[in-house]
Motif scaffolding. Structure first.
Motif, mmCIF file in Angstrom:
data_model
loop_
_atom_site.group_PDB
_atom_site.id
_atom_site.type_symbol
_atom_site.label_atom_id
_atom_site.label_comp_id
_atom_site.label_asym_id
_atom_site.label_seq_id
_atom_site.Cartn_x
_atom_site.Cartn_y
_atom_site.Cartn_z
ATOM 1 N N LEU A 154 9.172 -6.321 6.898
ATOM 2 C CA LEU A 154 9.165 -4.857 6.747
ATOM 3 C C LEU A 154 9.852 -4.448 5.450
ATOM 4 C CD1 LEU A 154 10.206 -3.879 10.401
ATOM 5 C CD2 LEU A 154 7.907 -4.002 9.449
ATOM 6 N N ARG A 155 10.028 -5.348 4.554
ATOM 7 C CA ARG A 155 10.762 -5.123 3.311
ATOM 8 C C ARG A 155 10.227 -3.914 2.533
ATOM 9 N NH1 ARG A 155 9.154 -9.400 1.185
ATOM 10 N NH2 ARG A 155 7.669 -8.603 -0.342
ATOM 11 N N ASN A 156 11.117 -3.213 1.886
ATOM 12 C CA ASN A 156 10.755 -2.103 0.990
ATOM 13 C C ASN A 156 9.938 -1.025 1.699
ATOM 14 O OD1 ASN A 156 12.068 -3.326 -1.161
ATOM 15 N ND2 ASN A 156 10.209 -4.267 -1.970
ATOM 16 N N ASN A 157 10.508 -0.480 2.765
ATOM 17 C CA ASN A 157 9.951 0.683 3.426
ATOM 18 C C ASN A 157 11.056 1.725 3.586
ATOM 19 O OD1 ASN A 157 6.994 0.464 4.428
ATOM 20 N ND2 ASN A 157 7.809 -1.587 4.804
ATOM 21 N N ARG A 158 10.847 2.631 4.494
ATOM 22 C CA ARG A 158 11.862 3.675 4.742
ATOM 23 C C ARG A 158 12.272 3.651 6.212
ATOM 24 N NH1 ARG A 158 8.519 8.399 1.411
ATOM 25 N NH2 ARG A 158 8.662 7.376 -0.637
ATOM 26 N N VAL A 159 12.298 2.459 6.759
ATOM 27 C CA VAL A 159 12.592 2.278 8.171
ATOM 28 C C VAL A 159 14.082 2.494 8.413
ATOM 29 C CG1 VAL A 159 12.436 0.687 10.116
ATOM 30 C CG2 VAL A 159 10.695 0.639 8.316
ATOM 31 N N SER A 160 14.404 3.170 9.487
ATOM 32 C CA SER A 160 15.798 3.498 9.799
ATOM 33 C C SER A 160 16.107 3.121 11.243
ATOM 34 C CB SER A 160 16.063 4.984 9.564
ATOM 35 O OG SER A 160 15.186 5.772 10.357
ATOM 36 N N ASP A 167 6.492 -3.225 1.543
ATOM 37 C CA ASP A 167 6.078 -2.472 0.349
ATOM 38 C C ASP A 167 5.126 -1.338 0.695
ATOM 39 O OD1 ASP A 167 7.545 -4.159 -1.461
ATOM 40 O OD2 ASP A 167 5.996 -5.675 -1.186
ATOM 41 N N ASN A 168 5.536 -0.515 1.648
ATOM 42 C CA ASN A 168 4.817 0.705 2.002
ATOM 43 C C ASN A 168 5.817 1.848 2.108
ATOM 44 O OD1 ASN A 168 1.777 0.342 2.656
ATOM 45 N ND2 ASN A 168 2.698 -1.488 3.569
ATOM 46 N N LYS A 169 5.428 2.896 2.822
ATOM 47 C CA LYS A 169 6.317 4.039 3.013
ATOM 48 C C LYS A 169 6.501 4.330 4.505
ATOM 49 C CE LYS A 169 4.938 6.213 -1.366
ATOM 50 N NZ LYS A 169 4.364 7.428 -2.012
ATOM 51 N N PHE A 170 6.402 3.291 5.308
ATOM 52 C CA PHE A 170 6.603 3.463 6.742
ATOM 53 C C PHE A 170 8.018 3.980 6.997
ATOM 54 C CE2 PHE A 170 3.243 0.091 7.035
ATOM 55 C CZ PHE A 170 2.309 0.874 7.695
ATOM 56 N N SER A 171 8.155 4.827 7.992
ATOM 57 C CA SER A 171 9.458 5.404 8.311
ATOM 58 C C SER A 171 9.663 5.368 9.817
ATOM 59 C CB SER A 171 9.555 6.838 7.785
ATOM 60 O OG SER A 171 8.503 7.638 8.321
ATOM 61 N N GLY A 172 10.814 5.867 10.226
ATOM 62 C CA GLY A 172 11.131 5.847 11.643
ATOM 63 C C GLY A 172 11.732 4.522 12.048
ATOM 64 N N SER A 173 11.823 4.304 13.328
ATOM 65 C CA SER A 173 12.486 3.116 13.846
ATOM 66 C C SER A 173 11.500 1.974 14.073
ATOM 67 C CB SER A 173 13.218 3.444 15.144
ATOM 68 O OG SER A 173 12.294 3.945 16.109
ATOM 69 N N ILE A 174 12.043 0.802 14.293
ATOM 70 C CA ILE A 174 11.223 -0.372 14.597
ATOM 71 C C ILE A 174 10.837 -0.321 16.067
ATOM 72 C CG2 ILE A 174 11.176 -2.891 14.680
ATOM 73 C CD1 ILE A 174 13.235 -2.932 12.464
ATOM 74 N N PRO A 175 9.542 -0.322 16.394
ATOM 75 C CA PRO A 175 9.140 -0.286 17.803
ATOM 76 C C PRO A 175 9.690 -1.488 18.568
ATOM 77 C CG PRO A 175 7.260 0.118 16.352
ATOM 78 C CD PRO A 175 8.386 -0.332 15.481
ATOM 79 N N ASN A 198 0.849 -1.177 0.000
ATOM 80 C CA ASN A 198 0.000 0.000 0.000
ATOM 81 C C ASN A 198 0.892 1.237 0.000
ATOM 82 O OD1 ASN A 198 -3.022 -0.630 0.258
ATOM 83 N ND2 ASN A 198 -2.132 -2.054 1.737
ATOM 84 N N LYS A 199 0.329 2.356 0.445
ATOM 85 C CA LYS A 199 1.114 3.586 0.538
ATOM 86 C C LYS A 199 1.002 4.187 1.935
ATOM 87 C CE LYS A 199 0.792 4.769 -4.390
ATOM 88 N NZ LYS A 199 0.380 5.783 -5.394
ATOM 89 N N PHE A 200 0.878 3.295 2.921
ATOM 90 C CA PHE A 200 0.880 3.773 4.293
ATOM 91 C C PHE A 200 2.195 4.482 4.586
ATOM 92 C CE2 PHE A 200 -2.232 0.231 4.914
ATOM 93 C CZ PHE A 200 -3.265 1.003 5.417
ATOM 94 N N GLU A 201 2.132 5.524 5.372
ATOM 95 C CA GLU A 201 3.346 6.263 5.706
ATOM 96 C C GLU A 201 3.343 6.575 7.197
ATOM 97 O OE1 GLU A 201 1.596 10.653 4.434
ATOM 98 O OE2 GLU A 201 2.956 9.579 3.086
ATOM 99 N N GLY A 202 4.400 7.262 7.609
ATOM 100 C CA GLY A 202 4.509 7.592 9.023
ATOM 101 C C GLY A 202 5.142 6.455 9.800
ATOM 102 N N PRO A 203 5.111 6.554 11.125
ATOM 103 C CA PRO A 203 5.762 5.529 11.945
ATOM 104 C C PRO A 203 5.043 4.198 11.875
ATOM 105 C CG PRO A 203 4.535 7.071 13.313
ATOM 106 C CD PRO A 203 4.513 7.639 11.926
ATOM 107 N N LEU A 204 5.780 3.151 12.166
ATOM 108 C CA LEU A 204 5.186 1.827 12.224
ATOM 109 C C LEU A 204 4.147 1.789 13.335
ATOM 110 C CD1 LEU A 204 8.443 -0.261 11.755
ATOM 111 C CD2 LEU A 204 6.516 -0.196 10.166
ATOM 112 N N PRO A 205 3.072 1.028 13.135
ATOM 113 C CA PRO A 205 1.971 1.040 14.117
ATOM 114 C C PRO A 205 2.377 0.373 15.423
ATOM 115 C CG PRO A 205 1.614 -0.669 12.468
ATOM 116 C CD PRO A 205 2.795 0.123 11.998
ATOM 117 N N MET A 206 1.767 0.844 16.485
ATOM 118 C CA MET A 206 1.951 0.247 17.804
ATOM 119 C C MET A 206 0.821 -0.752 18.021
ATOM 120 S SD MET A 206 4.667 1.600 19.176
ATOM 121 C CE MET A 206 4.445 1.293 20.924
ATOM 122 N N TRP A 207 1.163 -2.021 18.071
ATOM 123 C CA TRP A 207 0.164 -3.057 18.236
ATOM 124 C C TRP A 207 0.312 -3.697 19.611
ATOM 125 C CZ3 TRP A 207 -3.249 -3.241 14.347
ATOM 126 C CH2 TRP A 207 -2.837 -2.820 13.078
#
Length: 816
Positions: free
Chosen positions: A450-456, A427-435, A407-416
């Motif tokens: 988490l492949r193909n995102n913008r996670v750092s 295959d999204n645009k999630f960014s920020g660190s891995i919770p 999809n094209k979800f963005e922003g930080p990874l969700p808190m579950w």
């Protein structure tokens, strides 16, 4: 006496002395052996239940044949292996109403004596390996209300119309047999009945075909349960289903070839609770009228062919339906582009699948928040959904699968806050660190992608409690740091994919605890140091090892030859030195050609069936030799690859390498390898790609190469080969670029003619690329030839010097 443990002892004979006994239940009591003949003395016995015990021989039939008052006889799962084709003379069961012989191993046709039991109301014969066609004598059992003939596998033929004559029949189960042909005759058999009593019909898992008859809803209008799944039906749902089956509660036509439409009358099924229409090729438009009266609907499943969106939901955006769903599964149809109101108002869902339904909208945050805590399954993959997920922690303690991929979800990874076992966010645009809770709190987690995102940032180092965790794919992000030492606590880890990030450091020693590892991809990072020799001793199940484009150094240790299941070994683009190991034939999977299908399936599940674009891999595979990518459609499980290219290896090609009889791809290019090509290279009969370019190899090209009939990619350019290119149709299908940079090579397809060739030489017919300059195909023997050789040597030598001074670092097109 049921639900006891008599440890396989025989039924006590004294029970036969209880002359007034009318009810005897010995089920689940672990009796065994022979049924004592004394039980035949129980002339008043009406109910005998021996379910789930173990009896042998033929005594069972003989004993029960002497019980004239029996009303119910249950011999289910008694491990009986003999079904008598006749009973003792004088046997009669005038009162027998219920007969259950299910779950035995008779492997016989249905005996004729059974049709003398005309008082039967219930007959259960499932899972007995019965065979033959449906006997016409079933028409004699006029009192039958329940008939279960399911799961006999070889019991088949066309379904006859005789069942329509059984006016009292309420339940008919013919599933999981070998029924074939159409069902027109079967349905027509009910046409003569003024009102069929049938309320349950299961014809699933057969080989039935054809269109569903228009009479279906007319003559079976009392049906409450209809299962036609896993057959070969095609066409549309008949109008009569919606118009006449007002009592229908459960409808399953999944896994067929239905390629027609769903009629408007479908919306009249006001009693419908469950509908399953998945895995078909539905077409047309679903409107409000298709759903307007489905007020009882709770579970709705519909999928179409993924190759086209041939089914469209054309429902007003603000339409509010009359139903409250508990589960929904829609795939490969058009629901979007907006997230419609009829979905937004569903706040009782416990299972949600909206895969590839064309939604390109932002899903309101309150929709996620309003989902019930009982949610177990959430799949929104392969859409174009935008926006961010709710910032507050989402609590779904029962949620097992989360798939928001593609999809094209963005922003930080969700808190579950969940016990999810599968988490697909690739295959999204999630960014920020891995919770940290991904590894620290989700103790049931098994797969994380988490492949193909913008996670750092770094991967949290807290994987001590994830005992069932077996697959992680964080490739193609911007992650840094080292491999967490706590990964060594993941004793179940099988798939480790970290490629295309900025990880550095060495492979941690703790990883050797993960002895079940089958695939490890650390390619395109900044790892360094000497490769641990324990990889070759600890990872005996390793199927794929990809370390390409890092800074590993040192020798390739002999221990790496101790990986019996290895199919893919890619060490290219590093700083390995020393010689090519002579022990490579110990990689027995590459010698014997064993399939790695089990390991491949693990990899595909971990990556959710993702299409590979890594060199040598399945589907959109790219084999890369000298910067040129070629399609490779070979099944990954059968692919055997060794790539040592772009290192500092020296010495000869070991002759032992020619024992890798199942090798399909060999790339040793851009090293300092010298000597001759082993003469036995022709033993690699299934070799398809061979790249030896940019080395210091010399001598003649072995004539045995011409016997490699599967060879489709060959590059031996920029070496010191000499002599004539071997004749043979296979080698001459390659263009001149495959041989360039070898000034002492001559013969077709090079443009240099050998001194022994005739004055005029015509190029043999080829299926490959033709030489660019046709005038070079004919040479005169003499001065012109030697001028060509001298000029070829000069330009070749110049090219070699340039190559040595400024070596091009070839990058492979490897995309995950």
């Amino acid at each position: 006496m049921s639900l006891n443990d008599f440890q396989g002892n025989e039924i006590p004979a004294f029970l036969g002395q209880l002359n007034d006994l009318t009810y005897l239940n010995l089920s689940f009591s672990s009796f065994g052996g022979e049924i004592p003949p004394q039980l035949g003395n129980l002339s008043k016995l009406q109910v005998l239940d021996l379910y789930a015990d173990s009896y042998g021989g033929t005594a069972a039939a003989e004993a029960v044949s002497m019980l004239p008052s029996l009303v119910e006889l249950k011999l289910q799962y008694c491990q009986l292996q003999v079904l008598p084709q006749s009973l003792p003379l004088g046997t009669n069961f005038p009162s027998l109403s219920v007969l259950d012989l299910s779950d035995n191993s008779f492997n016989a046709p249905i005996p004729q004596w059974l049709f003398n039991l005309t008082g039967l109301r219930e007959l259960y014969l499932r899972w007995n390996f019965l065979h033959g066609p449906v006997p016409s004598e079933f028409a004699r059992l006029k009192s039958l209300e329940i008939l279960d003939l399911s799961n006999n596998l070889d019991f088949g033929g066309q379904i006859p119309g005789l069942f329509g004559s059984l006016r009292k029949l309420k339940v008919l189960d013919l599933s999981a047999n070998d029924m074939n042909g159409g069902i027109q005759e079967f349905i027509s058999g009910f046409a003569g009945s003024p009102s069929s009593s049938l309320i349950f019909l299961d014809l699933s898992s057969n080989s039935l075909e054809g269109q569903l008859p228009d009479l279906l809803g007319v003559v079976l209008h009392n049906l409450q349960h209809l299962d036609l799944s896993s057959n070969r039906f095609w066409g549309s749902i008949p109008n009569s289903v919606g118009e006449k089956m007002s009592s229908l509660k459960h409808l399953d036509i999944s896994y067929n070839n239905m390629n027609g439409s769903i009629p408007d009358s479908f919306g009249q099924l006001s009693a419908l609770i469950d509908v399953n229409l998945v895995e078909n090729s539905w077409v047309g438009v679903l409107k409000e009228t298709h759903m307007v009266n489905l007020r009882s609907l709770e579970n709705f499943k519909l999928t179409t062919d993924s190759s086209n969106h041939s089914l469209i939901f054309n429902v007003p955006v603000k339409w509010v339906p009359p139903f409250k769903l508990k589960s929904i599964q829609l795939e490969n149809c058009i629901v979007g582009p907006s997230f419609p109101a009829w979905l937004q108002v569903q706040n009782q869902l416990t299972s949600v699948t909206l895969r590839n339904v064309g939604i390109s909208d932002t899903i309101p945050g309150e929709w996620f928040s309003n989902l019930p805590s009982e949610l177990t399954f959430l799949v929104l993959s392969s859409n174009q959904i935008t926006g961010k997920l709710p910032s507050q922690q989402l609590k779904f303690p029962r949620l097992s699968t989360i798939d928001l991929s593609s999809n094209k979800f963005e922003g930080p990874l969700p808190m579950w806050s969940t016990n999810a076992s599968i988490l697909y966010l690739q295959d999204n645009k999630f960014s920020g660190s891995i919770p940290e809770n991904f590894g620290c709190d989700m103790q049931e987690l098994q797969i994380l992608s988490l492949r193909n995102n913008r996670v750092s940032g770094e991967i949290p180092d807290c994987w001590y409690h994830s005992f069932m965790f077996w697959a992680i794919d964080v490739s193609n992000n911007s992650l840094t740091g080292k491999i967490p030492a706590s990964f060594g606590s993941l004793r179940s880890l099988s798939i480790l994919l970290l490629s295309s990030n900025r990880f550095d450091g060495e492979i941690p020693a703790s990883l050797q605890n993960c002895t079940g590892l089958t695939s490890m991809d650390l390619g395109k990072n900044r790892f360094s140091g000497v490769l641990p020799s324990w990889i070759g001793t600890k990872f005996q199940s390793l199927f794929m090892l990809n370390l390409q484009l890092n800074s590993f150094s040192g020798p390739i240790f002999p221990q790496f030859c101790s990986l019996p299941n290895l199919h893919i070994l890619d060490l290219s683009g590093n700083k390995f030195s020393g010689t090519v190991p002579k022990c490579l034939p110990n990689l027995t999977a590459m010698v014997e050609g064993r399939s790695g299908e089990v390991f491949e399936q693990l990899l595909l599940v971990a990556m959710k069936g993702r299409k590979f674009r890594m060199a040598y891999f399945k589907e959109e595979t790219k084999v890369v030799t000298k910067g040129r990518a070629y399609d490779y459609n070979r099944n990954l499980a059968l692919l055997n690859v060794i790539d040592f290219s772009e290192n500092n290896l020296s010495g000869p090609i070991p002759e032992e390498m020619t024992k890798l009889l199942s090798l399909r791809v060999l790339n040793l290019s851009s090293n300092h390898i010298s000597g001759a090509i082993p003469e036995k290279i022709g033993d690699l009969k299934v070799l398809e790609t061979l790249d030896l370019s940019h080395n210091q190899l010399s001598g003649e090209i072995p004539a045995t190469l011409s016997s490699l009939t599967f060879l489709t990619h060959l590059i031996v350019s920029y070496n010191n080969f000499s002599g004539k290119i071997p004749a043979g149709r296979q080698l001459q299908t390659f263009d001149a670029s495959s041989y360039q940079g070898n000034p002492f090579l001559c013969g077709f397809p090079s443009r240099v003619k050998c001194p022994t060739e005739s004055i005029t030489t015509t190029a043999p017919p080829t299926t490959g690329t033709e030489p660019e300059d046709e005038e070079d195909e004919i040479f005169e023997l003499g001065t012109g030839l030697y001028v060509s050789i001298v000029l070829g040597f000069g330009f070749g030598f110049l090219g070699l010097c340039v190559t040595l001074l400024r070596k091009e670092f070839r990058k492979k097109d490897i995309e995950w």
